[in-house]
Design a protein around this motif. Sequence first.
Motif, PDB file in Angstrom:
ATOM      1  N   ASP A 188     -11.630  -6.460   4.575  1.00 54.87           N
ATOM      2  CA  ASP A 188     -10.595  -6.828   3.731  1.00 54.87           C
ATOM      3  C   ASP A 188     -11.338  -7.050   2.297  1.00 54.87           C
ATOM      4  O   ASP A 188     -10.523  -6.602   1.349  1.00 54.87           O
ATOM      5  CB  ASP A 188     -10.184  -8.377   3.991  1.00 54.87           C
ATOM      6  CG  ASP A 188      -9.422  -8.132   5.515  1.00 54.87           C
ATOM      7  OD1 ASP A 188      -8.862  -7.268   5.647  1.00 54.87           O
ATOM      8  OD2 ASP A 188      -9.378  -9.024   6.178  1.00 54.87           O
ATOM      9  N   VAL A 189     -12.648  -7.573   2.193  1.00 56.67           N
ATOM     10  CA  VAL A 189     -13.129  -7.663   1.079  1.00 56.67           C
ATOM     11  C   VAL A 189     -13.598  -6.338   0.322  1.00 56.67           C
ATOM     12  O   VAL A 189     -13.183  -6.348  -0.855  1.00 56.67           O
ATOM     13  CB  VAL A 189     -14.496  -8.423   1.054  1.00 56.67           C
ATOM     14  CG1 VAL A 189     -15.220  -8.646  -0.265  1.00 56.67           C
ATOM     15  CG2 VAL A 189     -14.198  -9.853   1.735  1.00 56.67           C
ATOM     16  N   ALA A 190     -13.860  -5.434   1.250  1.00 56.94           N
ATOM     17  CA  ALA A 190     -13.967  -4.037   0.437  1.00 56.94           C
ATOM     18  C   ALA A 190     -12.824  -3.745  -0.279  1.00 56.94           C
ATOM     19  O   ALA A 190     -12.926  -3.247  -1.199  1.00 56.94           O
ATOM     20  CB  ALA A 190     -14.571  -3.241   1.667  1.00 56.94           C
ATOM     21  N   VAL A 191     -11.760  -3.665   0.643  1.00 60.51           N
ATOM     22  CA  VAL A 191     -10.632  -3.193   0.109  1.00 60.51           C
ATOM     23  C   VAL A 191     -10.257  -3.837  -1.398  1.00 60.51           C
ATOM     24  O   VAL A 191      -9.638  -3.189  -2.272  1.00 60.51           O
ATOM     25  CB  VAL A 191      -9.209  -3.385   1.124  1.00 60.51           C
ATOM     26  CG1 VAL A 191      -7.922  -3.162   0.484  1.00 60.51           C
ATOM     27  CG2 VAL A 191      -9.592  -2.511   2.254  1.00 60.51           C
ATOM     28  N   LEU A 192     -10.251  -5.236  -1.362  1.00 60.36           N
ATOM     29  CA  LEU A 192      -9.982  -5.836  -2.632  1.00 60.36           C
ATOM     30  C   LEU A 192     -10.870  -5.298  -3.753  1.00 60.36           C
ATOM     31  O   LEU A 192     -10.526  -5.282  -4.786  1.00 60.36           O
ATOM     32  CB  LEU A 192     -10.372  -7.320  -2.232  1.00 60.36           C
ATOM     33  CG  LEU A 192      -9.126  -8.218  -1.689  1.00 60.36           C
ATOM     34  CD1 LEU A 192      -9.380  -9.538  -1.395  1.00 60.36           C
ATOM     35  CD2 LEU A 192      -7.557  -8.114  -2.311  1.00 60.36           C
ATOM     36  N   GLN A 193     -12.055  -5.308  -3.230  1.00 66.23           N
ATOM     37  CA  GLN A 193     -13.057  -4.850  -4.183  1.00 66.23           C
ATOM     38  C   GLN A 193     -12.847  -3.377  -5.209  1.00 66.23           C
ATOM     39  O   GLN A 193     -12.807  -3.250  -5.857  1.00 66.23           O
ATOM     40  CB  GLN A 193     -14.647  -4.507  -3.811  1.00 66.23           C
ATOM     41  CG  GLN A 193     -15.745  -4.253  -4.656  1.00 66.23           C
ATOM     42  CD  GLN A 193     -15.919  -5.521  -5.889  1.00 66.23           C
ATOM     43  OE1 GLN A 193     -16.251  -6.475  -5.572  1.00 66.23           O
ATOM     44  NE2 GLN A 193     -15.472  -4.917  -7.129  1.00 66.23           N
ATOM     45  N   SER A 194     -12.044  -2.648  -4.030  1.00 67.52           N
ATOM     46  CA  SER A 194     -11.806  -1.350  -4.835  1.00 67.52           C
ATOM     47  C   SER A 194     -10.646  -1.123  -5.523  1.00 67.52           C
ATOM     48  O   SER A 194     -10.615  -0.656  -6.692  1.00 67.52           O
ATOM     49  CB  SER A 194     -11.561  -0.399  -3.385  1.00 67.52           C
ATOM     50  OG  SER A 194     -10.249  -0.420  -3.001  1.00 67.52           O
ATOM     51  N   TYR A 195      -9.687  -2.210  -5.256  1.00 66.32           N
ATOM     52  CA  TYR A 195      -8.555  -2.576  -6.050  1.00 66.32           C
ATOM     53  C   TYR A 195      -9.266  -2.843  -7.438  1.00 66.32           C
ATOM     54  O   TYR A 195      -8.696  -2.473  -8.508  1.00 66.32           O
ATOM     55  CB  TYR A 195      -7.457  -3.209  -5.662  1.00 66.32           C
ATOM     56  CG  TYR A 195      -6.622  -2.546  -4.455  1.00 66.32           C
ATOM     57  CD1 TYR A 195      -5.954  -1.611  -5.007  1.00 66.32           C
ATOM     58  CD2 TYR A 195      -6.493  -3.530  -3.332  1.00 66.32           C
ATOM     59  CE1 TYR A 195      -5.219  -1.087  -3.828  1.00 66.32           C
ATOM     60  CE2 TYR A 195      -5.719  -2.889  -2.323  1.00 66.32           C
ATOM     61  CZ  TYR A 195      -4.860  -1.680  -2.586  1.00 66.32           C
ATOM     62  OH  TYR A 195      -3.987  -0.927  -1.590  1.00 66.32           O
ATOM     63  N   CYS A 196     -10.060  -3.677  -7.298  1.00 67.34           N
ATOM     64  CA  CYS A 196     -10.503  -4.381  -8.416  1.00 67.34           C
ATOM     65  C   CYS A 196     -11.433  -3.409  -9.435  1.00 67.34           C
ATOM     66  O   CYS A 196     -11.142  -3.241 -10.649  1.00 67.34           O
ATOM     67  CB  CYS A 196     -11.551  -5.702  -7.990  1.00 67.34           C
ATOM     68  SG  CYS A 196     -11.896  -6.849  -9.487  1.00 67.34           S
ATOM     69  N   ASP A 197     -12.325  -2.419  -8.762  1.00 68.54           N
ATOM     70  CA  ASP A 197     -12.896  -1.664  -9.426  1.00 68.54           C
ATOM     71  C   ASP A 197     -11.762  -0.767 -10.080  1.00 68.54           C
ATOM     72  O   ASP A 197     -12.071  -0.619 -11.372  1.00 68.54           O
ATOM     73  CB  ASP A 197     -13.846  -0.807  -8.487  1.00 68.54           C
ATOM     74  CG  ASP A 197     -14.994  -1.744  -8.057  1.00 68.54           C
ATOM     75  OD1 ASP A 197     -15.079  -2.746  -8.515  1.00 68.54           O
ATOM     76  OD2 ASP A 197     -15.601  -1.379  -7.075  1.00 68.54           O
ATOM     77  N   THR A 198     -10.796  -0.371  -9.542  1.00 68.03           N
ATOM     78  CA  THR A 198     -10.026   0.633 -10.279  1.00 68.03           C
ATOM     79  C   THR A 198      -9.444  -0.053 -11.358  1.00 68.03           C
ATOM     80  O   THR A 198      -9.264   0.596 -12.336  1.00 68.03           O
ATOM     81  CB  THR A 198      -8.685   1.134  -9.099  1.00 68.03           C
ATOM     82  OG1 THR A 198      -9.399   1.734  -8.065  1.00 68.03           O
ATOM     83  CG2 THR A 198      -7.847   2.070  -9.805  1.00 68.03           C
ATOM     84  N   MET A 199      -8.802  -1.106 -11.246  1.00 65.69           N
ATOM     85  CA  MET A 199      -8.512  -2.025 -12.380  1.00 65.69           C
ATOM     86  C   MET A 199      -9.353  -2.119 -13.435  1.00 65.69           C
ATOM     87  O   MET A 199      -9.053  -2.148 -14.816  1.00 65.69           O
ATOM     88  CB  MET A 199      -7.907  -3.163 -11.908  1.00 65.69           C
ATOM     89  CG  MET A 199      -6.890  -3.823 -12.797  1.00 65.69           C
ATOM     90  SD  MET A 199      -5.978  -5.280 -12.239  1.00 65.69           S
ATOM     91  CE  MET A 199      -5.331  -5.849 -13.910  1.00 65.69           C
ATOM     92  N   LYS A 200     -10.661  -2.273 -13.133  1.00 65.00           N
ATOM     93  CA  LYS A 200     -11.449  -2.443 -14.135  1.00 65.00           C
ATOM     94  C   LYS A 200     -11.789  -1.178 -15.097  1.00 65.00           C
ATOM     95  O   LYS A 200     -11.797  -1.165 -16.255  1.00 65.00           O
ATOM     96  CB  LYS A 200     -13.074  -2.913 -13.515  1.00 65.00           C
ATOM     97  CG  LYS A 200     -13.706  -4.081 -14.254  1.00 65.00           C
ATOM     98  CD  LYS A 200     -15.149  -4.309 -13.627  1.00 65.00           C
ATOM     99  CE  LYS A 200     -14.900  -4.921 -12.281  1.00 65.00           C
ATOM    100  NZ  LYS A 200     -16.100  -5.231 -11.517  1.00 65.00           N
ATOM    101  N   GLN A 201     -11.935  -0.274 -14.370  1.00 64.26           N
ATOM    102  CA  GLN A 201     -12.129   1.123 -14.877  1.00 64.26           C
ATOM    103  C   GLN A 201     -10.860   1.426 -15.915  1.00 64.26           C
ATOM    104  O   GLN A 201     -10.991   1.621 -17.176  1.00 64.26           O
ATOM    105  CB  GLN A 201     -11.886   2.483 -13.781  1.00 64.26           C
ATOM    106  CG  GLN A 201     -13.131   2.439 -13.302  1.00 64.26           C
ATOM    107  CD  GLN A 201     -13.387   3.782 -12.236  1.00 64.26           C
ATOM    108  OE1 GLN A 201     -12.153   3.924 -11.446  1.00 64.26           O
ATOM    109  NE2 GLN A 201     -14.209   4.699 -12.174  1.00 64.26           N
ATOM    110  N   LEU A 202      -9.509   1.230 -15.286  1.00 63.54           N
ATOM    111  CA  LEU A 202      -8.405   1.336 -16.329  1.00 63.54           C
ATOM    112  C   LEU A 202      -8.478   0.637 -17.226  1.00 63.54           C
ATOM    113  O   LEU A 202      -7.939   1.025 -18.622  1.00 63.54           O
ATOM    114  CB  LEU A 202      -7.028   1.295 -15.361  1.00 63.54           C
ATOM    115  CG  LEU A 202      -6.853   2.025 -14.263  1.00 63.54           C
ATOM    116  CD1 LEU A 202      -5.587   1.604 -13.247  1.00 63.54           C
ATOM    117  CD2 LEU A 202      -6.267   3.455 -14.935  1.00 63.54           C
ATOM    118  N   SER A 203      -8.656  -0.498 -17.097  1.00 58.03           N
ATOM    119  CA  SER A 203      -8.760  -1.686 -18.428  1.00 58.03           C
ATOM    120  C   SER A 203      -9.466  -1.277 -19.387  1.00 58.03           C
ATOM    121  O   SER A 203      -9.336  -1.828 -20.611  1.00 58.03           O
ATOM    122  CB  SER A 203      -8.983  -3.073 -17.931  1.00 58.03           C
ATOM    123  OG  SER A 203     -10.310  -3.187 -17.073  1.00 58.03           O
TER     124      SER A 203
END
Lengths: 238, 238
Positions: B108-123
């Motif tokens: 679960d945490v890994a999935v969350l982290q991946s969403y978070c990373d994607t968003m970081k990149q985009l931002s």
Amino acid sequence: MAHIKTSDSKTASLRVYEQVRNQISVGAHKVGDRLTEGALAEQFGVSRTPVREALQRLASEGFVEVLPHAGALVKGWSQGDVREVFDIRAHLESMAAGLAARRATAEDVAVLQSYCDTMKQLSQMPTRDVPKISEQNRAFHAEILRIAGNRRMADIALNLMDLGFLVRSFTKFDQGNILRSSSDHQNLVEAIRHGDERWAEAIMRSHILAAASIFTGTAEDDAQARMALRPVGTTPPK
Amino acid sequence: MAHIKTSDSKTASLRVYEQVRNQISVGAHKVGDRLTEGALAEQFGVSRTPVREALQRLASEGFVEVLPHAGALVKGWSQGDVREVFDIRAHLESMAAGLAARRATAEDVAVLQSYCDTMKQLSQMPTRDVPKISEQNRAFHAEILRIAGNRRMADIALNLMDLGFLVRSFTKFDQGNILRSSSDHQNLVEAIRHGDERWAEAIMRSHILAAASIFTGTAEDDAQARMALRPVGTTPPK
DNA sequence: ACTTGACTAATTGTATACGATCAATAGGTT
DNA sequence: AACCTATTGATCGTATACAATTAGTCAAGT
């Protein structure tokens, strides 16, 4: 044969919705019963169209679950479901109690007090009129939600509250539980009267969690509910 | 003219629902527009029946308001409405974040982290792709709700979140806001990874209230929205 | 100018019909 | 027996037709 004139001014959809909802809540339709549009249409003497709308609304509110071509199933409640609903209520309504404590006018408090008094009277009568008590209880909670001033929250919380009537284990409310509940209400009135947000929140939270434990602790009578229930969480829309 | 066979397997009701919902959210229908069943039926090449169902669902979800014989009105948002929705979200989702912190598995945490990373990149990209960021943001929040394990709460919160898209003031999200939001998300992942319920709750609460202030603080563009606004005295953030 | 009231056009509410789709069942094959 | 497949009957999804209701308009009266 066309029109048996119904002096009822409401729309047929609404009538069907209310009737079916009531039938479910008084147990006329047991958990797992299949409600087909055709059957209901015939029962109420209307066409399938308003029945459809009623069922869709009931589904959106969680009373039934419509299966693509197999009729609408009256939903059962697992202990997990009960826990879910009361958890949400505990949060939303404690929030509401806090808001109410901040915003309540003198008149608001008076109204609350009157509901509370009525309930106190009812709860002390030898013969417990559980439906009436339940009604007063709902009115009390609804009033707090109203005072809180967040319409959307009130709608959500009230719907969750009404869902609870699907678990019609009124018998679980013995004299002791009713008295404690009534006492909780009185404390809530006091907290709100004094504008004590934290206190109001805390009381409401414990009040609702107490109710939750009554249900989850002794949920025995619907063995059928658990049976009819598919392992939760998996609404299979393809 | 009968049936243009659409290879689309979904029901017409659902298609109409999604299309209209999308049309509203991208601003094709402005606030106060009247959507009549007949017009929509013609526009989509279906009969009024599925249009009716779509409108009723949209109404139950708060996107439109059906007036008895005057068509469905696309709903506008006052500052009070925004405040209501974000208040509820702040409570429900902070509760969810706490539950997630207790329940999350390593995956679960890994999935969350991946969403978070994607968003970081985009931002961090020079050209803010706001719709994409918004989508990632929704996915992130949805994942936390899923992990929390209370499906009803997830449904309610997601609906409230989607309602927010009616206020399509994406422009209000400047680089600073986006970066802060992204940072909040990373903190949330950490809190959940460490199973720190209180921390997760607190971050989520402040995260959502921050978003609320962005909206309420600068809601200028709808004159009619302000007119509908009542000096609702709720929760002045201190 | 403002209200009142009837009229009209538009819109929704409901009924009905029919085809599409799926669950259930029976029968055949391995 | 277990598994697959074809059939069937029930049920829904949608289209269409009609009835009921009402919002909008406009002219007459005050």
